[in-house]
Design an enzyme around this catalytic site. Structure first.
Site, PDB file in Angstrom:
ATOM      1  N   GLU A 114       0.814  -1.271   0.344  1.00 39.83           N
ATOM      2  CA  GLU A 114      -0.391   0.446  -0.508  1.00 39.83           C
ATOM      3  C   GLU A 114       0.858   0.932  -0.128  1.00 39.83           C
ATOM      4  OE1 GLU A 114      -3.872   1.379   2.422  1.00 39.83           O
ATOM      5  OE2 GLU A 114      -2.202   0.562   3.146  1.00 39.83           O
ATOM      6  N   ALA A 125      -2.981   8.277   7.246  1.00 35.52           N
ATOM      7  CA  ALA A 125      -1.984   7.583   8.038  1.00 35.52           C
ATOM      8  C   ALA A 125      -0.963   7.181   7.400  1.00 35.52           C
ATOM      9  CB  ALA A 125      -2.908   6.534   8.037  1.00 35.52           C
ATOM     10  N   HIS A 180      -5.668   5.959  -2.125  1.00 34.23           N
ATOM     11  CA  HIS A 180      -4.863   6.934  -0.845  1.00 34.23           C
ATOM     12  C   HIS A 180      -4.495   8.268  -2.343  1.00 34.23           C
ATOM     13  CE1 HIS A 180      -4.578   6.143   2.784  1.00 34.23           C
ATOM     14  NE2 HIS A 180      -4.573   5.237   1.977  1.00 34.23           N
ATOM     15  N   ARG A 212     -20.555  18.530  -8.726  1.00 34.07           N
ATOM     16  CA  ARG A 212     -19.756  19.002 -10.739  1.00 34.07           C
ATOM     17  C   ARG A 212     -18.538  18.645 -10.564  1.00 34.07           C
ATOM     18  NH1 ARG A 212     -23.156  23.097  -8.188  1.00 34.07           N
ATOM     19  NH2 ARG A 212     -20.785  24.368  -7.702  1.00 34.07           N
ATOM     20  N   ASP A 233     -16.145  -1.329  10.060  1.00 37.00           N
ATOM     21  CA  ASP A 233     -15.919  -1.632  11.262  1.00 37.00           C
ATOM     22  C   ASP A 233     -16.381   0.009  12.350  1.00 37.00           C
ATOM     23  OD1 ASP A 233     -15.017   1.085  10.450  1.00 37.00           O
ATOM     24  OD2 ASP A 233     -12.921   0.817  11.486  1.00 37.00           O
ATOM     25  N   ASP A 259      -8.134  -3.643   7.197  1.00 37.13           N
ATOM     26  CA  ASP A 259      -7.170  -2.817   7.242  1.00 37.13           C
ATOM     27  C   ASP A 259      -6.592  -2.392   8.712  1.00 37.13           C
ATOM     28  OD1 ASP A 259      -5.752  -0.344   6.838  1.00 37.13           O
ATOM     29  OD2 ASP A 259      -6.982   0.739   6.611  1.00 37.13           O
ATOM     30  N   GLY A 295      -5.354   2.787   9.876  1.00 31.23           N
ATOM     31  CA  GLY A 295      -5.553   1.362   9.794  1.00 31.23           C
ATOM     32  C   GLY A 295      -6.679   1.225  10.859  1.00 31.23           C
TER      33      GLY A 295
END
Length: 361
Positions: A114, A125, A180, A212, A233, A259, A295
């Site tokens: 990631e 994070a 991200h 838009r 979660d 995650d 996470g």
């Protein structure tokens, strides 16, 4: 031979009866009277996990990785990807070498990077010190070192060189994910056209929707080839958002992920993620420096319960926790559903969906 009795969730429906396991494979599914009210579901497949049980995948330590996998196995996850966060290339390379034997052994289902090819503005994070444009040379080296262990990489498609990187991943059989990202709608579509097939924790770490300028979320949710990760979660997504996204994507494109970071299954307190201090309070993990969600402390059985509580059907939740993620990784011929001949990765759940046993091949 092992025999399990209860309500068996199969691809064709829920069968009351028994499931038999022999030599690590599902030998039979037999309708009939059940001895218990338990649920029998396929082992969970989590394609996005950073840690758990006080241990982390993010440092590249093989012993810690074994502990993380064992912790999540106790919560029903029989296939897990080791997800790293944005890091220097040296750590990425060392982790690939360290985790490759665990993938070959079956402890891990593979490696997920990631980052670090992510957007600064949507870093969440992720450590901004390590973010950079994609390098096809780095990616090619990791794939070669992994010898099949590298299974997925998350990239922001608007970064310079991102489309070439996505094309390389796809050509090498690695899942390209978009996440991200501060991409426009058009930039996200370009990443999809380049071959991306997963949205990393949809909504989180992404430019929000505007009527838009729809941004990446609607591009990803509307693309037939994109499976959308949802972190169920209760913090990352409101249950209404979770249910809306799952309905919009459909069961073949919805997958639940944890995650999770090291604090999963641990008390509230101070932890670390990618070299950054994390504070966990009331099960919610946040960066100490700016309060960004860092996470989660989620396990897949808890995600299962959250999704059921949000209104998803049992069958659709099973697909989201097992079948669809296995298909994303190309493992659905062997696992991810309860069918005769497949691996006996099986979880039994109480009527309230608490894990009561885990069988692994």
């Amino acid at each position: 031979m092992t025999r399990l009795s209860g309500k068996i969730v199969t691809p064709s429906g829920i069968v009351t009866g028994s499931l038999s396991v022999e030599d690590g494979r599902i030998a039979a599914i037999t309708p009939g009277k059940a001895d218990t009210e338990q649920w029998i579901v396929p082992g969970f497949v989590d394609i996005h996990t950073h840690g758990g049980g006080g241990h982390t995948f993010t440092t590249g330590d093989a012993d810690a990785a074994r502990e993380v996998a064992a912790f999540h196995r106790g919560h029903g996850t029989t296939t897990v990807l080791a997800s790293l966060v944005s890091s220097p290339f040296e750590l990425m390379r060392d982790a690939t070498v360290a985790y490759r034997p665990l993938v070959e052994e079956g402890v891990l289902g593979g490696i997920h990077f990631e980052g670090p090819y992510l957007a600064e503005l949507r870093c969440g994070a992720q450590n901004p010190a390590y973010l950079r444009d994609p390098s096809t040379a780095e990616i090619a080296e990791l794939i070669k070192l992994g010898e099949g262990a590298v299974r997925m990489m998350t990239i922001a498609p608007e970064r310079a060189g991102a489309l070439d990187a996505i094309g390389l991943l796809v050509a090498e059989g690695v899942v390209a994910a978009i996440g991200h990202t501060d991409a426009s709608y058009e930039q996200a579509l370009a990443g999809i056209s380049a071959g991306a097939t997963v949205a990393t924790h949809l909504f989180n770490g992404m430019r929000p929707i505007h009527h838009r300028e729809p941004g990446p979320i609607l591009a990803l949710l509307g693309a037939a080839q994109i499976a959308v990760e949802l972190v169920a979660d209760g913090f990352h997504l409101h249950d209404g958002t979770l249910a809306f996204a799952a309905r919009s994507a459909g069961p073949d494109r919805t997958l639940l992920v944890t995650d999770a970071m090291a604090a999963a299954g641990m008390p509230d307190g101070e932890y670390e993620l990618g070299g950054q201090a994390v504070v966990v309070a009331g099960r919610l993990a946040r960066l100490a420096r700016d309060g960004s969600i860092a996470g989660s402390t989620l396990t897949m059985d808890a995600a299962f319960r959250q999704a059921v509580g949000a209104g998803l059907t049992i069958s659709d939740v099973v697909r989201a926790t097992s079948t669809t993620p296995a298909a994303v990784l190309g493992l659905d011929g062997d696992r991810g559903s309860l069918e005769v001949g497949k691996r006996a990765d099986v979880v039994t759940l109480s009527p309230s969906f608490e894990v009561t046993s885990v069988v692994t091949a």
